[in-house]
Scaffold this motif. Structure first.
Motif, PDB file in Angstrom:
ATOM      1  N   ALA A 223       0.824  -1.203   0.000  1.00  0.00           N
ATOM      2  CA  ALA A 223       0.000   0.000   0.000  1.00  0.00           C
ATOM      3  C   ALA A 223       0.862   1.259   0.000  1.00  0.00           C
ATOM      4  N   ALA A 224       2.036   1.174   0.547  1.00  0.00           N
ATOM      5  CA  ALA A 224       2.934   2.330   0.549  1.00  0.00           C
ATOM      6  C   ALA A 224       3.595   2.528  -0.806  1.00  0.00           C
ATOM      7  N   GLN A 225       3.806   1.411  -1.550  1.00  0.00           N
ATOM      8  CA  GLN A 225       4.444   1.520  -2.865  1.00  0.00           C
ATOM      9  C   GLN A 225       3.496   2.062  -3.934  1.00  0.00           C
ATOM     10  N   LYS A 226       2.181   1.769  -3.803  1.00  0.00           N
ATOM     11  CA  LYS A 226       1.225   2.202  -4.839  1.00  0.00           C
ATOM     12  C   LYS A 226       1.117   3.711  -4.921  1.00  0.00           C
ATOM     13  N   PRO A 227       0.995   4.471  -3.823  1.00  0.00           N
ATOM     14  CA  PRO A 227       0.968   5.939  -3.958  1.00  0.00           C
ATOM     15  C   PRO A 227       2.265   6.494  -4.541  1.00  0.00           C
ATOM     16  N   LEU A 228       3.390   5.846  -4.206  1.00  0.00           N
ATOM     17  CA  LEU A 228       4.659   6.295  -4.762  1.00  0.00           C
ATOM     18  C   LEU A 228       4.677   6.122  -6.284  1.00  0.00           C
ATOM     19  N   LEU A 229       4.205   4.940  -6.756  1.00  0.00           N
ATOM     20  CA  LEU A 229       4.155   4.701  -8.201  1.00  0.00           C
ATOM     21  C   LEU A 229       3.188   5.665  -8.892  1.00  0.00           C
ATOM     22  N   LEU A 230       2.047   5.911  -8.255  1.00  0.00           N
ATOM     23  CA  LEU A 230       1.074   6.841  -8.842  1.00  0.00           C
ATOM     24  C   LEU A 230       1.651   8.254  -8.931  1.00  0.00           C
ATOM     25  N   GLY A 231       2.422   8.664  -7.894  1.00  0.00           N
ATOM     26  CA  GLY A 231       3.039   9.986  -7.946  1.00  0.00           C
ATOM     27  C   GLY A 231       4.077  10.081  -9.053  1.00  0.00           C
ATOM     28  N   GLN A 232       4.844   8.986  -9.243  1.00  0.00           N
ATOM     29  CA  GLN A 232       5.836   8.997 -10.316  1.00  0.00           C
ATOM     30  C   GLN A 232       5.143   9.118 -11.680  1.00  0.00           C
ATOM     31  N   ILE A 233       4.015   8.381 -11.860  1.00  0.00           N
ATOM     32  CA  ILE A 233       3.269   8.457 -13.142  1.00  0.00           C
ATOM     33  C   ILE A 233       2.747   9.866 -13.374  1.00  0.00           C
ATOM     34  N   LYS A 234       2.196  10.470 -12.308  1.00  0.00           N
ATOM     35  CA  LYS A 234       1.661  11.834 -12.472  1.00  0.00           C
ATOM     36  C   LYS A 234       2.775  12.809 -12.825  1.00  0.00           C
ATOM     37  N   LEU A 235       3.951  12.645 -12.169  1.00  0.00           N
ATOM     38  CA  LEU A 235       5.063  13.539 -12.464  1.00  0.00           C
ATOM     39  C   LEU A 235       5.556  13.359 -13.897  1.00  0.00           C
ATOM     40  N   ALA A 236       5.592  12.102 -14.412  1.00  0.00           N
ATOM     41  CA  ALA A 236       6.022  11.862 -15.788  1.00  0.00           C
ATOM     42  C   ALA A 236       5.031  12.463 -16.787  1.00  0.00           C
ATOM     43  N   VAL A 237       3.709  12.305 -16.499  1.00  0.00           N
ATOM     44  CA  VAL A 237       2.689  12.879 -17.405  1.00  0.00           C
ATOM     45  C   VAL A 237       2.791  14.394 -17.419  1.00  0.00           C
ATOM     46  N   LEU A 238       3.033  15.004 -16.231  1.00  0.00           N
ATOM     47  CA  LEU A 238       3.143  16.456 -16.153  1.00  0.00           C
ATOM     48  C   LEU A 238       4.351  16.941 -16.944  1.00  0.00           C
ATOM     49  N   ASN A 239       5.493  16.229 -16.818  1.00  0.00           N
ATOM     50  CA  ASN A 239       6.681  16.629 -17.588  1.00  0.00           C
ATOM     51  C   ASN A 239       6.433  16.509 -19.094  1.00  0.00           C
ATOM     52  N   LEU A 240       5.784  15.393 -19.485  1.00  0.00           N
ATOM     53  CA  LEU A 240       5.490  15.200 -20.904  1.00  0.00           C
ATOM     54  C   LEU A 240       4.519  16.264 -21.424  1.00  0.00           C
ATOM     55  N   TYR A 241       3.528  16.620 -20.623  1.00  0.00           N
ATOM     56  CA  TYR A 241       2.556  17.650 -21.008  1.00  0.00           C
ATOM     57  C   TYR A 241       3.240  19.003 -21.171  1.00  0.00           C
ATOM     58  N   GLN A 242       4.088  19.345 -20.183  1.00  0.00           N
ATOM     59  CA  GLN A 242       4.774  20.638 -20.288  1.00  0.00           C
ATOM     60  C   GLN A 242       5.725  20.672 -21.485  1.00  0.00           C
ATOM     61  N   LEU A 243       6.411  19.550 -21.743  1.00  0.00           N
ATOM     62  CA  LEU A 243       7.333  19.511 -22.871  1.00  0.00           C
ATOM     63  C   LEU A 243       6.573  19.633 -24.204  1.00  0.00           C
ATOM     64  N   THR A 244       5.407  18.915 -24.282  1.00  0.00           N
ATOM     65  CA  THR A 244       4.632  18.941 -25.532  1.00  0.00           C
ATOM     66  C   THR A 244       4.033  20.318 -25.774  1.00  0.00           C
ATOM     67  N   THR A 245       3.439  20.914 -24.756  1.00  0.00           N
ATOM     68  CA  THR A 245       2.813  22.233 -24.920  1.00  0.00           C
ATOM     69  C   THR A 245       3.862  23.294 -25.218  1.00  0.00           C
ATOM     70  N   ALA A 246       5.030  23.151 -24.656  1.00  0.00           N
ATOM     71  CA  ALA A 246       6.082  24.135 -24.940  1.00  0.00           C
ATOM     72  C   ALA A 246       6.636  23.956 -26.342  1.00  0.00           C
ATOM     73  N   ARG A 247       6.728  22.686 -26.773  1.00  0.00           N
ATOM     74  CA  ARG A 247       7.283  22.425 -28.096  1.00  0.00           C
ATOM     75  C   ARG A 247       6.313  22.864 -29.184  1.00  0.00           C
ATOM     76  N   LEU A 248       5.019  22.582 -28.994  1.00  0.00           N
ATOM     77  CA  LEU A 248       4.004  22.874 -30.019  1.00  0.00           C
ATOM     78  C   LEU A 248       3.341  24.210 -29.780  1.00  0.00           C
ATOM     79  N   GLN A 249       3.753  24.893 -28.752  1.00  0.00           N
ATOM     80  CA  GLN A 249       3.199  26.218 -28.448  1.00  0.00           C
ATOM     81  C   GLN A 249       1.685  26.147 -28.269  1.00  0.00           C
ATOM     82  N   VAL A 250       1.265  25.164 -27.458  1.00  0.00           N
ATOM     83  CA  VAL A 250      -0.152  24.996 -27.114  1.00  0.00           C
ATOM     84  C   VAL A 250      -0.375  25.699 -25.794  1.00  0.00           C
TER      85      VAL A 250
END
Length: 313
Positions: A223-250
């Motif tokens: 149960a302690a590992q699942k929130p950690l994994l979910l936080g890592q996924i959210k952080l990766a999606v946020l980085n990918l979103y920021q990189l995509t919006t900055a690259r495509l000027q969205v």
């Protein structure tokens, strides 16, 4: 024996009561001393009787020696008179008697010599006893000292007998104790068996508790590992979103906490890029983004589909 009053009680008693107790203790001590004096007096009487008996024996021995010396003198005088008064014929007739008397005289002389040698051999003991008597200085003469040591030897023998009797009683007590221990062991045997069973059940319950505790610890770690994994996924999606919006000027119009909307925006951008590549090069095979399970899960979430479990995400 005197009865000793405790210190705490002495502090609370009146002076008259303490005086009476002291007087009682003095009387008891006087009685004990009187009994010891009586015992000492009896012992001294026995020693005096023994000393008197030894003196009588010594006097008798001296009388015997004197009689023996007188007998020797009388015998010698008799022999001399007999030799002077008789003639040759009587001497021949009395030769056997004279020889017998001569032999008796020789035997008596030898006995006297043996007694003298024995007396000389015992002289060293007499000197030793005299030296001990002079060194100790608490006895008047040798018989008194010998009587004292005789009494000590009798007391030692009595104490040895008492000790032997005590050892026998102790052996009997040990034997009775062993029998009682055997009886108690036979009586406690069912109890020991039941106690062993209870120990076995306790050990089994302890093993069950350990297994449940290990399982609970595993669940807590999972149960302690699942929130950690979910936080890592959210952080990766946020980085990918920021990189995509900055690259495509969205314009970034999605909240930072909305991970699903960010993932949808990234997928839409990738789909637009794929469509543009297909229009520019219709006859050439181009890179086509594969069908991602993340997009399918996000599409199903947007259209009210079933939510994918966190492990599959």
């Amino acid at each position: 024996r005197s009865r000793m009053v405790p210190t705490g009680e002495c502090g609370t008693l009146l002076p008259s009561s303490r005086l009476l107790l002291k007087r009682r203790e003095v009387v008891e001590v006087e009685q004990a001393l009187q009994s010891q004096r009586e015992e000492l007096r009896q012992r001294m009487e026995r020693l005096a009787q023994r000393r008197q008996h030894l003196g009588q024996r010594e006097q008798q021995l001296q009388d015997v020696i004197l009689k023996f010396n007188a007998y020797l003198k009388v015998t010698a005088a008799r022999q001399e008179r007999a030799l002077c008064q008789t003639g040759r014929d009587w001497a021949v007739g009395q030769g056997a008697e004279a020889a017998r008397l001569h032999r008796e005289l020789e035997g008596l002389l030898r006995r006297r010599e043996r007694l003298a040698r024995r007396l000389r051999s015992l002289r060293c003991f007499h000197d030793y006893l005299q030296a001990v008597l002079a060194r100790m200085g608490q006895f008047q003469d040798i018989p008194a000292m010998l009587a004292h040591f005789g009494a000590l030897e009798e007391a030692w023998a009595a104490l040895a007998q008492q000790e032997e009797a005590g050892q026998e009683r102790l052996a009997r007590g040990w034997a009775q104790l062993g029998q009682q221990q055997e009886v108690a062991g036979s009586e406690l045997l069912p109890t020991h068996h039941e106690l062993a069973q209870l120990h076995a059940r306790l050990e089994a319950a302890r093993q069950d508790v350990l297994q449940e505790e290990s399982r609970w610890a595993h669940l807590q770690s999972t149960a302690a590992q699942k929130p950690l994994l979910l936080g890592q996924i959210k952080l990766a999606v946020l980085n990918l979103y920021q990189l995509t919006t900055a690259r495509l000027q969205v314009p970034p119009d999605v909240a930072l906490e909305d991970t699903e909307a960010q993932l949808d925006t990234v997928l839409l951008c990738m789909q637009d890029l794929a469509d543009i590549c297909a229009e520019l090069c219709p006859g050439q095979p181009g890179p086509c983004p594969p069908h991602s399970p993340i997009a399918a899960s996000t599409h199903s979430l947007r259209h009210g589909g079933a939510r994918v479990p966190p492990i599959q995400e």
